[in-house]
Design a protein around this motif. Structure first.
Motif, PDB file in Angstrom:
ATOM      1  N   PRO A 147      -1.939   0.897  -8.696  1.00 56.26           N
ATOM      2  CA  PRO A 147      -2.115   0.687  -7.258  1.00 56.26           C
ATOM      3  C   PRO A 147      -3.569   0.441  -6.908  1.00 56.26           C
ATOM      4  O   PRO A 147      -3.888  -0.407  -6.064  1.00 56.26           O
ATOM      5  CB  PRO A 147      -1.651   2.010  -6.631  1.00 56.26           C
ATOM      6  CG  PRO A 147      -0.885   2.711  -7.670  1.00 56.26           C
ATOM      7  CD  PRO A 147      -1.388   2.224  -8.993  1.00 56.26           C
ATOM      8  N   LEU A 148      -4.453   1.174  -7.562  1.00 57.88           N
ATOM      9  CA  LEU A 148      -5.875   1.065  -7.260  1.00 57.88           C
ATOM     10  C   LEU A 148      -6.395  -0.321  -7.604  1.00 57.88           C
ATOM     11  O   LEU A 148      -7.165  -0.915  -6.847  1.00 57.88           O
ATOM     12  CB  LEU A 148      -6.644   2.133  -8.037  1.00 57.88           C
ATOM     13  CG  LEU A 148      -6.197   3.564  -7.754  1.00 57.88           C
ATOM     14  CD1 LEU A 148      -6.844   4.537  -8.724  1.00 57.88           C
ATOM     15  CD2 LEU A 148      -6.525   3.947  -6.323  1.00 57.88           C
ATOM     16  N   ARG A 149      -5.946  -0.827  -8.740  1.00 56.64           N
ATOM     17  CA  ARG A 149      -6.432  -2.149  -9.136  1.00 56.64           C
ATOM     18  C   ARG A 149      -5.888  -3.227  -8.217  1.00 56.64           C
ATOM     19  O   ARG A 149      -6.591  -4.190  -7.897  1.00 56.64           O
ATOM     20  CB  ARG A 149      -6.055  -2.425 -10.592  1.00 56.64           C
ATOM     21  CG  ARG A 149      -6.862  -1.572 -11.542  1.00 56.64           C
ATOM     22  CD  ARG A 149      -6.584  -1.878 -12.977  1.00 56.64           C
ATOM     23  NE  ARG A 149      -6.953  -3.235 -13.336  1.00 56.64           N
ATOM     24  CZ  ARG A 149      -6.941  -3.675 -14.578  1.00 56.64           C
ATOM     25  NH1 ARG A 149      -6.581  -2.871 -15.548  1.00 56.64           N
ATOM     26  NH2 ARG A 149      -7.279  -4.907 -14.849  1.00 56.64           N
ATOM     27  N   PHE A 150      -4.645  -3.047  -7.788  1.00 55.11           N
ATOM     28  CA  PHE A 150      -4.091  -4.016  -6.837  1.00 55.11           C
ATOM     29  C   PHE A 150      -4.908  -4.009  -5.548  1.00 55.11           C
ATOM     30  O   PHE A 150      -5.256  -5.065  -5.001  1.00 55.11           O
ATOM     31  CB  PHE A 150      -2.627  -3.689  -6.535  1.00 55.11           C
ATOM     32  CG  PHE A 150      -1.997  -4.657  -5.578  1.00 55.11           C
ATOM     33  CD1 PHE A 150      -1.603  -5.912  -6.007  1.00 55.11           C
ATOM     34  CD2 PHE A 150      -1.819  -4.322  -4.248  1.00 55.11           C
ATOM     35  CE1 PHE A 150      -1.043  -6.816  -5.127  1.00 55.11           C
ATOM     36  CE2 PHE A 150      -1.259  -5.228  -3.354  1.00 55.11           C
ATOM     37  CZ  PHE A 150      -0.864  -6.475  -3.796  1.00 55.11           C
ATOM     38  N   ALA A 183     -11.178  -0.054   3.591  1.00 56.97           N
ATOM     39  CA  ALA A 183     -11.988   0.910   2.839  1.00 56.97           C
ATOM     40  C   ALA A 183     -12.166   2.201   3.639  1.00 56.97           C
ATOM     41  O   ALA A 183     -12.124   3.310   3.094  1.00 56.97           O
ATOM     42  CB  ALA A 183     -13.351   0.302   2.510  1.00 56.97           C
ATOM     43  N   PHE A 184     -12.336   2.045   4.952  1.00 61.24           N
ATOM     44  CA  PHE A 184     -12.522   3.206   5.820  1.00 61.24           C
ATOM     45  C   PHE A 184     -11.265   4.058   5.863  1.00 61.24           C
ATOM     46  O   PHE A 184     -11.326   5.302   5.771  1.00 61.24           O
ATOM     47  CB  PHE A 184     -12.913   2.730   7.221  1.00 61.24           C
ATOM     48  CG  PHE A 184     -13.047   3.850   8.223  1.00 61.24           C
ATOM     49  CD1 PHE A 184     -14.033   4.815   8.074  1.00 61.24           C
ATOM     50  CD2 PHE A 184     -12.174   3.943   9.292  1.00 61.24           C
ATOM     51  CE1 PHE A 184     -14.143   5.853   8.993  1.00 61.24           C
ATOM     52  CE2 PHE A 184     -12.287   4.978  10.213  1.00 61.24           C
ATOM     53  CZ  PHE A 184     -13.267   5.935  10.058  1.00 61.24           C
ATOM     54  N   LEU A 185     -10.087   3.412   5.976  1.00 64.22           N
ATOM     55  CA  LEU A 185      -8.830   4.170   5.971  1.00 64.22           C
ATOM     56  C   LEU A 185      -8.691   4.967   4.675  1.00 64.22           C
ATOM     57  O   LEU A 185      -8.213   6.097   4.666  1.00 64.22           O
ATOM     58  CB  LEU A 185      -7.631   3.228   6.111  1.00 64.22           C
ATOM     59  CG  LEU A 185      -7.235   2.840   7.522  1.00 64.22           C
ATOM     60  CD1 LEU A 185      -6.015   1.940   7.487  1.00 64.22           C
ATOM     61  CD2 LEU A 185      -6.916   4.074   8.355  1.00 64.22           C
ATOM     62  N   ASN A 186      -9.120   4.325   3.580  1.00 61.70           N
ATOM     63  CA  ASN A 186      -9.034   4.991   2.289  1.00 61.70           C
ATOM     64  C   ASN A 186     -10.008   6.161   2.207  1.00 61.70           C
ATOM     65  O   ASN A 186      -9.664   7.251   1.765  1.00 61.70           O
ATOM     66  CB  ASN A 186      -9.344   3.964   1.194  1.00 61.70           C
ATOM     67  CG  ASN A 186      -8.789   4.383  -0.144  1.00 61.70           C
ATOM     68  OD1 ASN A 186      -8.446   5.544  -0.338  1.00 61.70           O
ATOM     69  ND2 ASN A 186      -8.693   3.444  -1.053  1.00 61.70           N
ATOM     70  N   ALA A 187     -11.235   5.937   2.690  1.00 59.78           N
ATOM     71  CA  ALA A 187     -12.258   6.974   2.597  1.00 59.78           C
ATOM     72  C   ALA A 187     -11.944   8.147   3.519  1.00 59.78           C
ATOM     73  O   ALA A 187     -12.057   9.308   3.134  1.00 59.78           O
ATOM     74  CB  ALA A 187     -13.625   6.380   2.948  1.00 59.78           C
ATOM     75  N   ALA A 188     -11.528   7.865   4.752  1.00 60.15           N
ATOM     76  CA  ALA A 188     -11.366   8.917   5.744  1.00 60.15           C
ATOM     77  C   ALA A 188      -9.990   9.566   5.702  1.00 60.15           C
ATOM     78  O   ALA A 188      -9.857  10.756   5.967  1.00 60.15           O
ATOM     79  CB  ALA A 188     -11.626   8.350   7.142  1.00 60.15           C
ATOM     80  N   PHE A 189      -8.951   8.789   5.386  1.00 59.30           N
ATOM     81  CA  PHE A 189      -7.596   9.330   5.471  1.00 59.30           C
ATOM     82  C   PHE A 189      -6.851   9.324   4.145  1.00 59.30           C
ATOM     83  O   PHE A 189      -5.680   9.681   4.087  1.00 59.30           O
ATOM     84  CB  PHE A 189      -6.780   8.542   6.498  1.00 59.30           C
ATOM     85  CG  PHE A 189      -7.306   8.665   7.898  1.00 59.30           C
ATOM     86  CD1 PHE A 189      -6.948   9.730   8.695  1.00 59.30           C
ATOM     87  CD2 PHE A 189      -8.170   7.708   8.406  1.00 59.30           C
ATOM     88  CE1 PHE A 189      -7.433   9.849   9.983  1.00 59.30           C
ATOM     89  CE2 PHE A 189      -8.667   7.824   9.697  1.00 59.30           C
ATOM     90  CZ  PHE A 189      -8.294   8.896  10.487  1.00 59.30           C
ATOM     91  N   ASP A 190      -7.524   8.846   3.091  1.00 56.09           N
ATOM     92  CA  ASP A 190      -6.867   8.763   1.798  1.00 56.09           C
ATOM     93  C   ASP A 190      -5.626   7.877   1.874  1.00 56.09           C
ATOM     94  O   ASP A 190      -4.634   8.118   1.196  1.00 56.09           O
ATOM     95  CB  ASP A 190      -6.477  10.171   1.311  1.00 56.09           C
ATOM     96  CG  ASP A 190      -6.338  10.199  -0.205  1.00 56.09           C
ATOM     97  OD1 ASP A 190      -6.734   9.205  -0.843  1.00 56.09           O
ATOM     98  OD2 ASP A 190      -5.828  11.195  -0.728  1.00 56.09           O
ATOM     99  N   PHE A 191      -5.687   6.871   2.736  1.00 53.21           N
ATOM    100  CA  PHE A 191      -4.564   5.965   2.893  1.00 53.21           C
ATOM    101  C   PHE A 191      -4.926   4.628   2.287  1.00 53.21           C
ATOM    102  O   PHE A 191      -5.883   3.981   2.703  1.00 53.21           O
ATOM    103  CB  PHE A 191      -4.224   5.795   4.381  1.00 53.21           C
ATOM    104  CG  PHE A 191      -3.078   4.874   4.630  1.00 53.21           C
ATOM    105  CD1 PHE A 191      -1.780   5.343   4.526  1.00 53.21           C
ATOM    106  CD2 PHE A 191      -3.288   3.547   4.951  1.00 53.21           C
ATOM    107  CE1 PHE A 191      -0.709   4.484   4.742  1.00 53.21           C
ATOM    108  CE2 PHE A 191      -2.212   2.690   5.172  1.00 53.21           C
ATOM    109  CZ  PHE A 191      -0.928   3.167   5.066  1.00 53.21           C
ATOM    110  N   CYS A 192      -4.167   4.207   1.283  1.00 52.81           N
ATOM    111  CA  CYS A 192      -4.496   2.985   0.559  1.00 52.81           C
ATOM    112  C   CYS A 192      -3.753   1.810   1.160  1.00 52.81           C
ATOM    113  O   CYS A 192      -2.597   1.555   0.835  1.00 52.81           O
ATOM    114  CB  CYS A 192      -4.158   3.145  -0.918  1.00 52.81           C
ATOM    115  SG  CYS A 192      -4.487   1.678  -1.869  1.00 52.81           S
TER     116      CYS A 192
END
Lengths: 145, 154
Positions: free
Chosen positions: A78-81, A116-125
């Motif tokens: 998922p991360l690479r995608f 990137a912000f959603l991922n950093a702040a909410f752990d939402f990919c």
């Protein structure tokens, strides 16, 4: 298909924070070389693997030794995608800035920053979640087995 | 001038991110009960995965590119293990997105609770909360063995 070994989930979170800061600086300064560098960072994570991704290396060298080790692991696929999705936006943004279509540069960078912000702040990919949406708008080609 | 435009866009993007993030957080694991309308024909892989009556099957729609899917799988398989009449199937639709499309599933993980005849009881998007899910399913599960202490024999 192997996406590489599973990773410490705090690594991608750290990478998302760095990415957020970098993209924010790009938006404010409009300095395209920084966005180009971020594009390369995305590309390495997406196509060469997370072990080589610059922010992951930074995490392993600088951050991980100061944290308690964790047995928690996260799938690399998922991360690479998501890195690949980021790569597309950053690439479009760089092209926008370089070619003088600044509006395109700003919009594409804003989208990448949003994810990137959603991922950093909410752990939402967001990139991961977008997979089905992306596929929905692509023709039904190979339907494995 | 570019600078100030960029600054506004930055502020707008961060605010939008905050709003969306909070909404997603609130929506995560929310249970939506579905109408009793007759099933419009389930995609084949889903129909094939249903447990025989009278069990309820939790059909989890996942993709390879979904980090919370793993988490969801752990929660649901554990729940099914300790709940009588409840089965759990994890369906990876990475290579067959039409399955998700036919079910109207846009994000993964989405979990559907289906009866053996394919009637949809409810669906949950995001990582489910085991206890909430269980109480929502309770009326549909086969009456369990008498409450109270672990019943012996019978």
């Amino acid at each position: 298909m192997s996406a590489g070994p599973a990773v410490d989930p705090r690594g991608p979170r750290f990478a998302a924070v760095v990415t957020t800061v970098v993209l924010a600086v790009v938006l404010v300064t409009g300095w395209w070389p920084l966005l180009a560098a971020q594009t390369v960072v995305f590309a390495i994570g997406a196509f060469a693997g997370l072990r080589l991704a610059p922010y992951s290396v930074l995490y392993r060298v600088l951050v991980a030794p100061r944290l308690k080790p964790t047995s928690e692991r996260e799938d690399a696929a998922p991360l690479r995608f998501a890195q690949a999705v980021g790569f597309v936006f950053a690439l479009v943004g760089t092209i926008g800035y370089v070619s003088g279509v600044t509006a395109l540069g700003i919009v594409a960078t804003a989208f990448a920053l949003f994810a990137a912000f959603l991922n950093a702040a909410f752990d939402f990919c967001l990139g991961c979640e977008m997979y089905l949406l992306v596929r929905r708008f692509t023709p039904r080609t190979e339907q494995a087995s | 001038m570019t600078g100030s435009t960029g600054l506004w866009v930055l502020a707008g993007t961060l605010v939008a991110g905050l709003v969306v993030g909070v909404l997603l957080h609130l929506r995560n694991g929310r249970i939506r009960t579905t109408d009793d309308s007759a099933p419009a024909g389930l995609p084949e892989p889903v129909a094939a995965a249903l447990a025989p009556a009278p069990a309820v099957t939790l059909v989890q729609i996942s993709t390879t590119f979904c980090a919370p899917c793993r988490h969801t799988r752990a929660i649901l398989s554990h729940l099914a293990e300790r709940t009588e009449g409840l089965a759990h199937v994890d369906l990876d639709v990475t290579d067959r997105p039409h399955v998700a499309q036919d079910l109207g599933v846009l994000r993964t993980p989405t979990t559907l609770a289906l009866t053996s005849s394919g009637r949809e009881l409810l669906r949950v998007s995001g990582v489910p909360k085991a206890q909430e899910l269980l109480s929502a399913l309770e009326p549909h599960l086969v009456p369990r063995v008498e409450r109270g202490s672990h019943s012996q024999g019978g």
